[in-house]
Design a protein around this motif. Sequence first.
Motif, short mmCIF file in Angstrom:
data_model
loop_
_atom_site.label_atom_id
_atom_site.label_comp_id
_atom_site.label_asym_id
_atom_site.label_seq_id
_atom_site.Cartn_x
_atom_site.Cartn_y
_atom_site.Cartn_z
N ILE A 195 -5.29 6.86 4.73
CA ILE A 195 -6.73 6.62 4.61
C ILE A 195 -7.19 5.54 5.59
CG2 ILE A 195 -8.53 5.71 3.06
CD1 ILE A 195 -6.79 7.03 0.75
N ASN A 196 -6.39 4.49 5.75
CA ASN A 196 -6.73 3.37 6.63
C ASN A 196 -6.46 3.66 8.10
OD1 ASN A 196 -7.55 1.85 4.42
ND2 ASN A 196 -5.59 0.81 4.21
N HIS B 126 0.19 7.20 -6.10
CA HIS B 126 -1.24 7.19 -5.74
C HIS B 126 -1.76 8.57 -6.14
CE1 HIS B 126 -4.32 5.85 -2.47
NE2 HIS B 126 -4.90 6.76 -3.23
N LYS C 92 -9.79 6.97 -2.58
CA LYS C 92 -9.54 5.86 -1.65
C LYS C 92 -9.02 4.64 -2.39
CE LYS C 92 -12.71 7.24 1.98
NZ LYS C 92 -13.94 6.90 2.72
N LYS C 93 -9.45 4.47 -3.62
CA LYS C 93 -8.94 3.37 -4.44
C LYS C 93 -7.56 3.79 -4.96
CE LYS C 93 -9.86 0.68 -8.59
NZ LYS C 93 -10.70 0.58 -9.80
N GLU C 94 -6.59 2.99 -4.69
CA GLU C 94 -5.22 3.32 -5.08
C GLU C 94 -5.03 3.15 -6.58
OE1 GLU C 94 -0.87 1.63 -3.88
OE2 GLU C 94 -2.31 1.92 -2.25
N THR D 72 -2.63 5.34 1.13
CA THR D 72 -3.55 4.28 1.54
C THR D 72 -3.42 4.04 3.04
OG1 THR D 72 -3.55 3.25 -0.64
CG2 THR D 72 -4.15 1.84 1.21
N LYS D 73 -2.19 4.09 3.53
CA LYS D 73 -1.98 3.91 4.98
C LYS D 73 -2.61 5.06 5.77
CE LYS D 73 2.19 1.15 4.46
NZ LYS D 73 3.64 1.07 4.68
N PRO E 17 0.82 -1.22 0.00
CA PRO E 17 0.00 0.00 0.00
C PRO E 17 0.85 1.27 0.00
CG PRO E 17 -0.60 -1.48 1.82
CD PRO E 17 0.64 -2.02 1.19
N SER E 18 0.36 2.29 -0.67
CA SER E 18 1.05 3.58 -0.69
C SER E 18 0.90 4.26 0.68
CB SER E 18 0.47 4.50 -1.77
OG SER E 18 -0.78 5.03 -1.35
#
Length: 130
Positions: free
Chosen positions: A9-10, A91, A43-45, A6-7, A2-3
């Motif tokens: 966002i999560n 991303h 949100k979608k990478e 993404t980290k 994950p970028s």
Amino acid sequence: MPSIFTKIINGEIPCYKIAEDDDNFAFLDINPNAKGHTLCVPKKEVDKLLDMDEASYTKLMEFSRKVGKAIEAAVPCQRVGMTVIGLEVPHVHVHLIPLHSMKNATFQHKESLTAEEFEIVAEQIREQLK
């Protein structure tokens, strides 16, 4: 893998969150060109902007416009600039930058903010989104 976005966002990496919807996420850039510099990411990478499907691209631009208008209302500036470069993180990300002069758009002039200053500007922008 994950970028970094993404980290963020999560919730694996902290951020100064501005806004979120089902498809997109906005947060302050921690190495800003100007106070209020915000990143809007899907949100979608997806690595490249033009590789996004048309619906996702349109949603990201609509989301970025909404966040940009809030920045413009919250942060004194001549205008809010928008740029998508995407070389530093694989991303898609839209930079929304409060512009005072062209130097704010060059990515060569950076501002240092304290954690408190980041929190204050994030709250000011979030208030404008209500």
